[in-house]
Every structure is written in C-alpha cells, then in structure tokens.
Design an enzyme around this catalytic site. Structure first.
Site, mmCIF file in Angstrom:
data_model
loop_
_atom_site.group_PDB
_atom_site.id
_atom_site.type_symbol
_atom_site.label_atom_id
_atom_site.label_comp_id
_atom_site.label_asym_id
_atom_site.label_seq_id
_atom_site.Cartn_x
_atom_site.Cartn_y
_atom_site.Cartn_z
ATOM 1 N N LYS A 29 8.682 4.601 -16.561
ATOM 2 C CA LYS A 29 8.134 4.458 -15.214
ATOM 3 C C LYS A 29 7.343 5.695 -14.767
ATOM 4 C CE LYS A 29 11.770 1.250 -13.649
ATOM 5 N NZ LYS A 29 12.864 1.059 -12.665
ATOM 6 N N TYR A 69 8.635 -8.045 -11.000
ATOM 7 C CA TYR A 69 9.831 -7.884 -10.157
ATOM 8 C C TYR A 69 10.001 -9.080 -9.214
ATOM 9 C CZ TYR A 69 10.321 -3.094 -11.872
ATOM 10 O OH TYR A 69 10.508 -1.987 -12.668
ATOM 11 N N ASN A 132 14.481 5.541 -11.360
ATOM 12 C CA ASN A 132 15.443 5.643 -12.468
ATOM 13 C C ASN A 132 14.781 5.642 -13.839
ATOM 14 O OD1 ASN A 132 14.686 2.999 -12.461
ATOM 15 N ND2 ASN A 132 16.699 2.161 -11.965
ATOM 16 N N HIS A 135 12.468 1.046 -17.410
ATOM 17 C CA HIS A 135 12.829 -0.375 -17.341
ATOM 18 C C HIS A 135 13.102 -0.854 -18.755
ATOM 19 C CE1 HIS A 135 12.455 -4.742 -16.688
ATOM 20 N NE2 HIS A 135 11.764 -4.717 -17.827
ATOM 21 N N GLU A 146 8.546 -10.716 -21.099
ATOM 22 C CA GLU A 146 8.001 -9.420 -20.683
ATOM 23 C C GLU A 146 7.083 -8.803 -21.750
ATOM 24 O OE1 GLU A 146 11.452 -8.099 -17.482
ATOM 25 O OE2 GLU A 146 11.408 -7.113 -19.436
HETATM 26 P P1 IDP Z 1 17.271 -2.852 -13.834
HETATM 27 O O1 IDP Z 1 16.030 -2.000 -13.812
HETATM 28 O O2 IDP Z 1 18.492 -2.046 -14.193
HETATM 29 O O3 IDP Z 1 17.125 -4.094 -14.697
HETATM 30 P P2 IDP Z 1 16.920 -4.551 -11.476
HETATM 31 O O4 IDP Z 1 18.020 -5.064 -10.593
HETATM 32 O O5 IDP Z 1 16.195 -5.523 -12.336
HETATM 33 O O6 IDP Z 1 17.562 -3.352 -12.341
HETATM 34 O O7 IDP Z 1 15.886 -3.779 -10.530
HETATM 35 C C1 IDP Z 1 14.610 -3.413 -10.985
HETATM 36 C C2 IDP Z 1 14.249 -2.068 -10.402
HETATM 37 O O8 IDP Z 1 14.171 -2.162 -8.971
HETATM 38 C C3 IDP Z 1 15.289 -0.967 -10.643
HETATM 39 O O9 IDP Z 1 15.212 -0.379 -11.916
HETATM 40 C C4 IDP Z 1 14.947 0.000 -9.524
HETATM 41 O O10 IDP Z 1 13.782 0.761 -9.825
HETATM 42 C C5 IDP Z 1 14.634 -0.955 -8.378
HETATM 43 N N1 IDP Z 1 15.840 -1.253 -7.592
HETATM 44 C C6 IDP Z 1 16.837 -2.125 -7.887
HETATM 45 N N2 IDP Z 1 17.794 -2.150 -6.946
HETATM 46 C C7 IDP Z 1 17.402 -1.248 -6.001
HETATM 47 C C8 IDP Z 1 17.979 -0.816 -4.751
HETATM 48 O O11 IDP Z 1 19.055 -1.249 -4.329
HETATM 49 N N3 IDP Z 1 17.264 0.128 -4.063
HETATM 50 C C9 IDP Z 1 16.076 0.625 -4.490
HETATM 51 N N4 IDP Z 1 15.508 0.242 -5.657
HETATM 52 C C10 IDP Z 1 16.157 -0.679 -6.416
HETATM 53 MG MG MG Z 2 15.964 -5.746 -14.406
#
Ligand code: IDP
Ligand code: MG
Length: 172
Positions: A29, A69, A132, A135, A146
């Site tokens: 990212k 997303y 974080n 992805h 994807e």
């Molecule tokens: P993942 O990346 O671990 O698969 P997902 O639930 O698919 O998690 O969420 C995609 C991305 O959206 C996350 O990696 C993060 O960058 C963002 N995200 C997910 N949940 C939150 C939240 O509660 N607050 C802010 N950003 C979030």
């Molecule tokens: Mg995800």
C-alpha cells in the site's frame, strides 16, 4: 495438491516442465512505499520461498478502489480509505507457492496491526487498522478475481528458479 503442470519453451528449444502452484494478489500500500518499506516487504515473501510472478507500480483510480473495496464502501471510514489508496502509487504483486492464499495471509497478519503478532508484516511494521502497509487476497476465489483485476494474462510469468527443487519435498 494445489499445483498443476504447465509446459514452457526452454532456453535450448527443449520443453521444460514447470510446476505452477497457487497464486495470490498482494498490494503493497501507499503508506509502505512512502515509508520506504517496499523492499523489506517483498523480501519477506521471497525469503519464505514464494515466487514473484507479477509485479507493477500503479496509482488506483477511485473506481478501482470502489471495486476492490466493494465490501467496505458503506463503512464510515471508506472515504478516508479511498483517499489513502488513491492519492499515491502502490505496488501490486502476484506471488506463487504452496497454499499461497492461506500462508500469505498468515505472513501478513490480521487487519488491526496493533493486535497483529510480532513476526507478521503488519505486526512488525504498522500500529494501525487503516495504514496497515499491505493487502492480501482472503480466499482462493477472491485471489482469482483480484489477480484478474490488477494483471493482464501476459503480465504474469511462468518460469523456473535454480533453487526450485530446494523449496519443497517431492510429495508436497
Ligand atoms: P484486510 O485488509 O485484512 O483483508 P478488510 O476488512 O478487507 O481487511 O479491510 C480492507 C482494508 O480497509 C484494511 O486493510 C484497512 O486498510 C481498511 N480498514 C478495514 N477496517 C477498517 C477500520 O475499522 N477502520 C479503518 N480502516 C479499516
Ligand atoms: Mg480484505
């Protein structure tokens, strides 16, 4: 067994058989690129034995972010997420190896990096649920979609590595 055989033309026009294993999509990212963590993150997959079979830098459009997303567009944090992933370039990669989808998710760690175990990419390199750094596809079905979303077939490579035979036992 998650592999199939594919034949490619060898250097001396001899047919070479390469084992193609499971593939998954990574997005390194924008926060990782801005923080100079691209090499560190890619090297973790190389060191684990994953083969990089596709690699490109791109800047996501808002439409692409909404598609990628789609499960989050109604969340209150979505506008910030969209801004975060579209305003700067990122690096997309496809890695290949045994049980790639599941093993890569283990290496990446859970979404909330603050609670991600040390030793995982998120656990070591981030303290955020949003920024974080990486992805990774969450299932084989998602991975197929994807990979197709970010790579054209001719942008993915099938090739052997000199150390391929050192990575797995013959029955794996
Ligand atoms: P993942 O990346 O671990 O698969 P997902 O639930 O698919 O998690 O969420 C995609 C991305 O959206 C996350 O990696 C993060 O960058 C963002 N995200 C997910 N949940 C939150 C939240 O509660 N607050 C802010 N950003 C979030
Ligand atoms: Mg995800």
């Amino acid at each position: 067994m998650d592999r199939c055989r594919t034949q490619v033309q060898g250097r001396d026009s001899q047919e070479e058989v390469i084992l193609m294993r499971e593939r998954t999509l990574l997005l390194i990212k924008p926060d990782a690129l801005q923080r100079g963590l691209l090499g560190e993150i890619l090297s973790r997959f190389e060191r684990k034995g994953f083969k990089i079979v596709g690699l490109k830098m791109l800047q996501m459009t808002k439409d692409l972010a909404k598609e990628h997303y789609a499960h989050l567009v109604s969340k209150p944090f979505y506008p910030d997420l969209e801004k975060f992933v579209t305003e700067h370039p990122l690096v997309a990669a496809v890695v290949e190896g045994k049980e790639a989808v599941e093993v890569v998710r283990l290496i990446v760690g859970p979404t909330n990096a603050s609670r991600a175990p040390a030793g995982t990419i998120r656990g070591d390199l981030s303290n955020s649920t949003s920024r974080n750094v990486i992805h990774a596809s969450d299932s084989k079905e998602t991975a197929a979609k994807e990979i197709h979303r970010f790579f054209k077939p001719h942008e993915l490579f099938e090739y052997g590595l000199s150390h391929d035979s050192w990575l797995y036992a013959t029955d794996e």
